[in-house]
Enzyme design. Structure first.
Site, mmCIF file in Angstrom:
data_model
loop_
_atom_site.group_PDB
_atom_site.id
_atom_site.type_symbol
_atom_site.label_atom_id
_atom_site.label_comp_id
_atom_site.label_asym_id
_atom_site.label_seq_id
_atom_site.Cartn_x
_atom_site.Cartn_y
_atom_site.Cartn_z
ATOM 1 N N LYS A 74 0.800 -1.230 0.000
ATOM 2 C CA LYS A 74 0.000 0.000 0.000
ATOM 3 C C LYS A 74 0.832 1.280 0.000
ATOM 4 O O LYS A 74 0.388 2.312 -0.509
ATOM 5 C CB LYS A 74 -0.972 0.000 1.187
ATOM 6 N N ASP A 110 -9.942 2.646 2.041
ATOM 7 C CA ASP A 110 -10.047 1.853 3.279
ATOM 8 C C ASP A 110 -10.690 2.663 4.401
ATOM 9 O O ASP A 110 -11.693 2.264 4.988
ATOM 10 C CB ASP A 110 -8.661 1.389 3.749
#
Ligand code: ATR
Length: 289
Positions: A74, A110
């Site tokens: 990420k 997220d």
């Protein structure tokens, strides 16, 4: 529903990570594409750390429309992108990439998915006393967004240093006063006394350690909402304990589904069939409803 056959016109999305075998994303997105009759397909790609740069170049070379990015990439993908959404930039983490005619933009759905799941359950962070357990990658985005949206935040973490680092970064970035404490029984009891919402971002209670919980059940109260971002098992010990005392509970599956729904909209411009995505993810996790 039958859906479109894969053809020369089919647009490709996917997910990179390592390991990738347990991802729920292909099941959710392919069901959503089929349901809406979109000419798209979603594939898992296991990409090792050494291959991240080449994988992202491949997105351009192969004209892949979009990617999700999961552990451990990420942060590593960021240098290979052309643009960064401000939220992804602040969080230093990207979980969604959109390819617009060769220009790659990184987003982070997220934390936004977490916030959306919270709000769908009628909980507004503004003015709420929120206790976040954990100060890792998952906590980071969630803590930033909660503070930014006006929550009165306390972060508890097993390692004091990580709790203090994250609290000070969030405090500075959001101009709020975020408290940091070591995650132990005494501090938990203290922090939870006035808490409206408890969020678990640690891995405690995740399979295979399904009997573990980060919070003794005696600390839970009916007037508190409990959000556990662990989604496997779907009902963690923490959630079961919270339910037993009559507290409102939100499971990690809601965050998973909403981060997927927001990514889906970034790629397709369409609202995602959230109920269907939840249903197929539940089924993939072994829950027939
Ligand atoms: P993630 O991306 O899932 O947040 P991470 O960055 O490795 O992963 O962070 C894991 C989080 O779970 C951390 O807050 C970690 O606490 P430490 O910073 O002290 O390591 C927490 N965690 C993991 N196992 C734990 C355990 N058994 N008890 C308490 N906290 C735990």
């Amino acid at each position: 529903m039958e859906g479109q056959p894969i053809a020369g016109t089919t647009k490709i999305c996917g997910i990179i990570g390592d390991p990738i075998e347990h991802t729920m994303s292909p099941v959710m997105h392919n069901a959503a594409f089929r349901h809406l009759g979109l000419d798209c397909v979603y594939l898992p790609f296991r990409v090792g750390k050494e291959a991240v740069g080449r994988a992202i170049e491949g997105v351009k070379a192969l004209n892949i429309r979009g990617l999700n990015v999961t552990i451990p990439h990420k942060t590593a993908v960021i240098p290979y992108l052309d643009e960064l959404d401000p939220m992804a930039e602040r969080m230093g983490a990207v979980n969604t990439i959109v390819n617009d005619n060769g220009i790659l933009t990184g987003y982070n759905t997220d934390a936004a998915g977490f916030l959306r799941a919270l709000q769908e359950n009628k909980i507004e962070p503004r003015g709420a006393n929120i206790v976040v357990l954990g100060a890792g990658g998952a906590s980071r985005g969630i803590s930033f967004l909660l503070a930014e949206n006006g929550a009165d935040l306390t972060i508890l973490n097993r390692s004091r240093e990580r709790a203090e680092d994250l609290a000070s970064q969030v405090s500075t970035a959001t101009k709020t006063d975020v408290k940091a404490l070591v995650l132990d029984e005494e501090n938990l009891s203290l922090a939870l006394e006035g808490a409206n919402v408890l969020v678990n971002t640690t891995r405690v209670g995740m399979v295979p350690d399904v009997n573990q919980t980060p919070v003794p059940s005696g600390r839970l109260r009916p007037d508190m909402a409990v959000f556990d971002i662990v989604y496997n098992p779907v009902k963690t010990r923490l959630l079961a304990d919270a339910e037993a005392v009559g507290a409102q509970t939100i499971g990690g599956l809601e965050m998973l589904v909403w981060q997927g729904a927001l990514a889906f909209t970034l790629w397709t411009g369409q609202a995602a069939p959230v109920d269907l995505m939840r249903k197929v993810a539940l089924k993939a996790l072994g829950h027939e409803d």
